[in-house]
Design a protein around this motif. Structure first.
Motif, short mmCIF file in Angstrom:
data_model
loop_
_atom_site.label_atom_id
_atom_site.label_comp_id
_atom_site.label_asym_id
_atom_site.label_seq_id
_atom_site.Cartn_x
_atom_site.Cartn_y
_atom_site.Cartn_z
N HIS A 199 6.85 19.97 18.88
CA HIS A 199 6.55 21.38 19.07
C HIS A 199 7.41 22.27 18.19
O HIS A 199 6.94 23.30 17.71
N SER A 200 8.65 21.87 17.96
CA SER A 200 9.50 22.64 17.05
C SER A 200 8.92 22.65 15.65
O SER A 200 8.90 23.70 14.98
N ARG A 201 8.45 21.50 15.18
CA ARG A 201 7.89 21.43 13.83
C ARG A 201 6.57 22.21 13.75
O ARG A 201 6.31 22.91 12.77
N LEU A 202 5.72 22.07 14.77
CA LEU A 202 4.48 22.83 14.77
C LEU A 202 4.75 24.33 14.72
O LEU A 202 4.12 25.07 13.95
N SER A 203 5.67 24.79 15.54
CA SER A 203 5.97 26.21 15.61
C SER A 203 6.50 26.73 14.27
O SER A 203 6.10 27.80 13.79
N LEU A 204 7.38 25.97 13.65
CA LEU A 204 7.97 26.38 12.38
C LEU A 204 6.92 26.42 11.28
O LEU A 204 6.85 27.39 10.51
N ARG A 205 6.07 25.40 11.20
CA ARG A 205 5.10 25.31 10.11
C ARG A 205 3.97 26.32 10.27
O ARG A 205 3.50 26.91 9.28
N MET A 206 3.51 26.54 11.49
CA MET A 206 2.36 27.43 11.67
C MET A 206 2.76 28.90 11.63
O MET A 206 1.95 29.76 11.29
N ASN A 207 4.00 29.21 12.03
CA ASN A 207 4.52 30.58 11.99
C ASN A 207 3.58 31.55 12.71
O ASN A 207 3.20 32.60 12.18
N LEU A 208 3.23 31.20 13.94
CA LEU A 208 2.39 32.04 14.78
C LEU A 208 3.20 32.55 15.97
O LEU A 208 4.25 32.00 16.30
N THR A 209 2.70 33.57 16.63
CA THR A 209 3.35 34.10 17.82
C THR A 209 3.21 33.13 18.98
O THR A 209 2.13 32.59 19.23
N VAL A 210 4.30 32.88 19.69
CA VAL A 210 4.26 32.05 20.89
C VAL A 210 3.78 32.92 22.06
O VAL A 210 4.43 33.90 22.43
N LEU A 211 2.65 32.55 22.63
CA LEU A 211 2.12 33.27 23.79
C LEU A 211 2.58 32.64 25.10
O LEU A 211 2.79 33.34 26.09
N THR A 212 2.69 31.31 25.11
CA THR A 212 3.07 30.58 26.32
C THR A 212 4.04 29.48 25.93
O THR A 212 3.83 28.78 24.93
N GLU A 213 5.09 29.32 26.72
CA GLU A 213 6.06 28.24 26.52
C GLU A 213 6.39 27.66 27.88
O GLU A 213 6.97 28.34 28.73
N LEU A 214 6.02 26.41 28.10
CA LEU A 214 6.23 25.76 29.38
C LEU A 214 6.96 24.45 29.14
O LEU A 214 6.53 23.64 28.32
N ARG A 215 8.06 24.24 29.84
CA ARG A 215 8.81 22.98 29.75
C ARG A 215 9.12 22.48 31.14
O ARG A 215 9.66 23.21 31.97
N GLU A 216 8.75 21.25 31.38
CA GLU A 216 9.12 20.55 32.60
C GLU A 216 9.86 19.28 32.19
O GLU A 216 10.03 19.00 31.01
N ALA A 217 10.29 18.51 33.16
CA ALA A 217 10.99 17.27 32.84
C ALA A 217 10.12 16.34 32.00
O ALA A 217 10.61 15.63 31.12
N ASP A 218 8.80 16.36 32.26
CA ASP A 218 7.90 15.41 31.62
C ASP A 218 7.16 15.97 30.42
O ASP A 218 6.88 15.24 29.47
N LEU B 203 4.58 22.40 26.73
CA LEU B 203 3.29 22.99 26.38
C LEU B 203 3.54 24.34 25.73
O LEU B 203 4.30 25.16 26.26
N HIS B 204 2.90 24.56 24.60
CA HIS B 204 3.00 25.84 23.90
C HIS B 204 1.61 26.33 23.52
O HIS B 204 0.72 25.53 23.21
N VAL B 205 1.46 27.64 23.53
CA VAL B 205 0.27 28.29 23.01
C VAL B 205 0.71 29.27 21.93
O VAL B 205 1.62 30.08 22.15
N TRP B 206 0.06 29.18 20.76
CA TRP B 206 0.36 30.07 19.63
C TRP B 206 -0.91 30.81 19.20
O TRP B 206 -2.02 30.31 19.35
N SER B 207 -0.70 32.01 18.62
CA SER B 207 -1.81 32.78 18.09
C SER B 207 -1.28 33.80 17.10
O SER B 207 -0.09 34.16 17.15
N ASP B 208 -2.14 34.28 16.21
CA ASP B 208 -1.74 35.42 15.38
C ASP B 208 -2.08 36.74 16.07
O ASP B 208 -1.81 37.82 15.53
N ASP B 209 -2.67 36.67 17.25
CA ASP B 209 -2.91 37.83 18.10
C ASP B 209 -1.83 37.82 19.18
O ASP B 209 -1.85 37.02 20.10
N ALA B 210 -0.86 38.72 19.05
CA ALA B 210 0.31 38.71 19.92
C ALA B 210 0.05 39.37 21.28
O ALA B 210 0.94 39.37 22.13
#
Length: 204
Positions: free
Chosen positions: A164-183, A186-193
């Motif tokens: 997810h770190s690599r995807l976020s860096l390469r796509m350079n989109l706004t993070v709309l949702t960031e969810l982390r659990e033990a297992d 999940l991230h959602v990105w868009s150019d619509d902030a």
């Protein structure tokens, strides 16, 4: 095009020879809950054209199809493709193809791309290439969602957080949702902030 005898294909074909559901997508509450989280985190009710690479036996695909006017899904394994086609047999607007990614990324544009439990099966260079292709094929205002297992996976150099770190860096989109659990992560990105409420026209 795709060579069904590549080592990657053989690895996943072997899994699907032993079981039509090697990751227990159909039987585990963990998997059903993860699909529900994935669908709930999508910021739009419907999408014109969705793409799910790494579709496996099509369990998530079947639910994504209910949110898309057209849906393209792919997998490296011929057996997985056969299973996904059977799962989506009653969904005329869904297409299943065999593809090795990122090499066989489709020549199309999408307003939804879902990358679920795929990234850590790629090396870093291939993952970066996939991220670049996803960004280039994303329509204005479109959505990219990724969801991955966070714990170590034998034989995989990357874990879910690294993916997810690599995807976020390469796509350079706004993070709309960031969810982390033990297992999972999940991230959602868009150019619509805009938030979901803002997209719905709430007076904020």
């Amino acid at each position: 095009m795709f060579d069904s005898q590549t080592p990657g294909s053989q690895r996943f074909d072997a899994l699907f020879r032993d079981s039509d559901d090697p990751w227990h997508f159909k039987t585990r509450w963990y998997e059903a809950r993860k699909r529900a989280l994935t669908l709930a985190c999508l910021p739009a009710a419907r999408y014109a054209h969705g793409f799910e690479p790494g579709c496996a036996n099509g369990e998530l695909s079947a639910e994504l199809a209910q949110r898309c006017d057209r849906l393209l899904v792919s997998d490296i394994s011929q057996r997985a493709v056969e299973l996904a086609r059977a799962r989506l047999a009653d969904v005329p607007h869904a297409t299943v193809v065999q593809a090795q990614l990122p090499r066989d990324w489709p020549d199309a544009s999408f307003d939804l791309i879902v990358i679920s439990e795929l990234g850590y099966f790629l090396d870093a260079q291939s993952l970066d290439g996939l991220a670049d292709l996803a960004r280039a094929s994303l329509r204005p205002g479109g959505t990219v969602l990724a969801c991955h297992w966070r714990r170590p996976i034998q034989g995989c150099a990357l874990d879910g957080d690294s993916v997810h770190s690599r995807l976020s860096l390469r796509m350079n989109l706004t993070v709309l949702t960031e969810l982390r659990e033990a297992d999972i992560t999940l991230h959602v990105w868009s150019d619509d902030a805009r938030s979901v409420a803002q997209r719905e026209g709430f007076d904020l």
